[in-house]
Design an enzyme around this catalytic site. Structure first.
Site, PDB file in Angstrom:
ATOM      1  NE  ARG A   1      47.515  39.514  19.324  1.00 53.40           N
ATOM      2  CZ  ARG A   1      46.613  40.950  19.783  1.00 53.40           C
ATOM      3  NH1 ARG A   1      46.996  41.911  18.667  1.00 53.40           N
ATOM      4  NH2 ARG A   1      45.889  41.092  20.586  1.00 53.40           N
TER       5      ARG A   1
ATOM      6  CG  HIS B   1      40.803  41.519  19.725  1.00 62.23           C
ATOM      7  ND1 HIS B   1      42.128  41.567  19.257  1.00 62.23           N
ATOM      8  CD2 HIS B   1      40.033  42.828  19.198  1.00 62.23           C
ATOM      9  CE1 HIS B   1      42.083  42.443  18.507  1.00 62.23           C
ATOM     10  NE2 HIS B   1      41.164  43.459  18.629  1.00 62.23           N
TER      11      HIS B   1
ATOM     12  CD  GLU C   1      44.365  47.854  20.810  1.00 66.19           C
ATOM     13  OE1 GLU C   1      43.344  48.383  20.488  1.00 66.19           O
ATOM     14  OE2 GLU C   1      45.544  47.886  20.046  1.00 66.19           O
TER      15      GLU C   1
ATOM     16  CG  ASN D   1      48.338  45.995  20.156  1.00 64.08           C
ATOM     17  OD1 ASN D   1      49.342  44.894  19.985  1.00 64.08           O
ATOM     18  ND2 ASN D   1      47.032  45.600  20.102  1.00 64.08           N
TER      19      ASN D   1
ATOM     20  CE1 TYR E   1      47.252  49.929  14.185  1.00 61.56           C
ATOM     21  CE2 TYR E   1      47.137  49.253  16.561  1.00 61.56           C
ATOM     22  CZ  TYR E   1      46.962  48.906  15.223  1.00 61.56           C
ATOM     23  OH  TYR E   1      46.628  47.658  14.743  1.00 61.56           O
TER      24      TYR E   1
ATOM     25  CD  GLU F   1      46.293  44.917  17.184  1.00 61.05           C
ATOM     26  OE1 GLU F   1      45.742  46.204  16.830  1.00 61.05           O
ATOM     27  OE2 GLU F   1      45.665  44.228  17.846  1.00 61.05           O
TER      28      GLU F   1
HETATM   29  O1  IFM Z   1      41.530  46.896  14.345  1.00 56.31           O
HETATM   30  C1  IFM Z   1      41.795  47.353  15.550  1.00 56.31           C
HETATM   31  C2  IFM Z   1      42.177  45.988  16.534  1.00 56.31           C
HETATM   32  O2  IFM Z   1      41.085  45.365  16.664  1.00 56.31           O
HETATM   33  C3  IFM Z   1      42.799  46.626  17.705  1.00 56.31           C
HETATM   34  N1  IFM Z   1      43.899  47.401  17.590  1.00 56.31           N
HETATM   35  C4  IFM Z   1      43.705  48.549  16.716  1.00 56.31           C
HETATM   36  C5  IFM Z   1      43.240  47.969  15.131  1.00 56.31           C
HETATM   37  C6  IFM Z   1      43.138  49.055  14.279  1.00 56.31           C
HETATM   38  O3  IFM Z   1      42.154  50.069  14.749  1.00 56.31           O
END
Ligand code: IFM
Length: 446
Positions: free
Chosen positions: A78, A122, A167, A293, A295, A354
């Site tokens: 990706r 992005h 995002e 994505n 985290y 992600e």
């Molecule tokens: O680096 C970023 C990415 O550009 C978008 N998602 C989160 C990542 C880590 O912060």
């Protein structure tokens, strides 16, 4: 208890990056400036004054980076396309040299047996479009659909699946509400027309891509939102935050309606941005896959002052990454369950587009990153046994790169990059991920 080796046969393994974070070559071969070139040049905007002017020099070193991917045995890569490399002012004549770069990249990936998975946007809007109002201007959505057509016509013979946006929550909030990312606007909730226009852009581009027989995904940064306590104040604050972070970017696409944003003081037409036909334009094209994505979860309390209808509070008693983000692998499983509950039949197959963490440079042998990946993949395997339809996992990121307002300080790579010499050195997590992919394939083949 299932583990990462129990992920289904055919599960797709990948890594993710983004153009401004790795390409460099910002003034080369006719590329036009993007909002990030302009923002990063502002004194004090980015830690240590770092810019993406060179970044990982991937524009020149993409072949070396693809060799690293080949070494991992990936199914997919990706990456994102720099809009202003292809259309230097965001619209008008295409830049043949810019298009040729993505041609070379795609061909080299295919030659390595890796499926390209491009993201069209992005966060690096052409500055010329920002000068016309950026995502606050409805026209930008139509320019995006034209750009999608340019890319699909050039690469659609080799690239089956496209991600429209990355995002939009983060881009709207950091870029337009708080001003900590490009383009650096500080509009607070009046930034939300920028969210609507990105979603409209997604819908218009999705139609363009579908007309050409291509599959469409959208990558959202989603977070399980947990009230700090069962008190009505904390629960109401969590609901308000959930509407802003998650539902604003997913409900219109999957359900064809916006969530109630009244707790944020946002009117139903999002300050006049939403026209009657828009929600249908966003929803009707459908989504072939949702990019997730993930985290961390977000813990929310009632506000201590009235500036915002919520306070974001830390999650205690869990490890934190070098970035200070809480590490909660089970949040991924719970998020996937929540998405099934919320969207039911409307939820398309999911790909984790992600997931990863930054680790202190001095940490050897990279054990926190390995632990992060292993525990999140275990949580994913558990979620799949509970019924989640997740087709693949792209870790963020292949190589250390430009972490936006944090410059080069956050190390997200399976591969270390020395930004003085551009030397790439695989970390222990690189070997770990390679071996995991190989072992999973071997077990799946039995
Ligand atoms: O680096 C970023 C990415 O550009 C978008 N998602 C989160 C990542 C880590 O912060």
């Amino acid at each position: 208890m299932p583990d990462r080796f129990d992920l289904p046969a055919g599960f797709r393994w990948g890594v993710a990056t983004a153009a401004y974070q790795i390409e460099g070559a910002v003034s080369e071969d006719g590329r036009g400036p993007s909002v990030w070139d302009v923002f990063a040049a502002r004194p004090g905007a980015v830690r240590d004054g770092h810019t993406g002017a060179v970044a990982c020099d991937h524009y020149h070193r993409y072949a070396e980076d693809i060799e690293l991917m080949r070494g991992l045995g990936l199914d997919g890569y990706r990456f994102s396309i720099s809009w202003s490399r292809v259309l230097p002012t965001g619209t008008g004549p295409v830049n043949p040299a810019g298009l040729a770069f993505y041609d070379r990249l795609v061909d080299a990936l295919l030659e390595a047996g890796i499926t390209p998975l491009p993201t069209l946007f992005h966060w690096d809007l052409p500055q010329a479009l920002e000068d016309e109002g950026g995502w606050l201007n409805r026209d930008t959505a139509y320019r995006f659909a034209e750009y999608a057509a340019v890319m699909a016509d050039r690469l659609g013979d080799r690239v089956p699946t496209w991600i429209t946006l990355n995002e939009p929550f983060v881009h709207t909030v950091f870029g337009y509400a708080l001003g900590t990312h490009a383009p650096g606007r500080t509009l607070m909730f009046e930034a939300l027309p920028a969210a609507h226009h990105q979603l409209l852009a997604h819908g218009l581009a999705a139609s363009v891509l579908h007309d050409r027989g291509l599959e469409v995904m959208l990558s959202n940064n989603l977070t399980p939102v947990w009230p700090a306590s069962p008190s009505p104040g904390d629960v109401a604050a969590a609901e308000a935050y959930d509407a802003l972070h998650n539902r604003l970017f997913t409900d219109p696409v999957l359900l064809g309606c916006y969530p109630d944003l009244s707790a944020l003081g946002v009117p139903v037409d999002i300050f006049g941005a939403v026209r009657p036909e828009d929600v249908d334009l966003i929803h009707a094209p459908g989504l072939d896959g949702l990019g997730l994505n993930y985290y961390n979860p977000t813990r929310v309390a009632a506000p201590t002052d009235k500036a915002l209808p919520f306070d974001l509070v830390d999650i205690p008693d869990v490890p934190h990454t070098a970035f200070g983000w809480p590490v909660v692998p089970d949040g991924l499983r719970r998020l996937l369950a929540h998405l099934r509950e919320s969207y039911g039949e409307a939820l398309p197959p999911i790909t984790v587009t992600e997931n990863g963490c930054s680790v202190e440079e001095s940490t050897t042998p990279d054990q926190p990153r390995i632990d992060f990946l292993a525990t999140h993949l275990d949580a994913l395997a558990q979620a799949i046994t509970e019924g989640a339809d997740v087709r693949g996992y792209y870790t963020w990121s292949l190589i250390d790169n430009y972490e936006w307002a944090e410059g080069f300080s956050q190390k997200f790579g399976l591969v270390h990059v020395d930004f003085d010499t551009q030397r790439r050195t695989p970390r222990a997590s690189y070997a770990w991920y390679r071996d995991l992919i190989a072992a999973h394939r071997k077990r799946s083949a039995k």
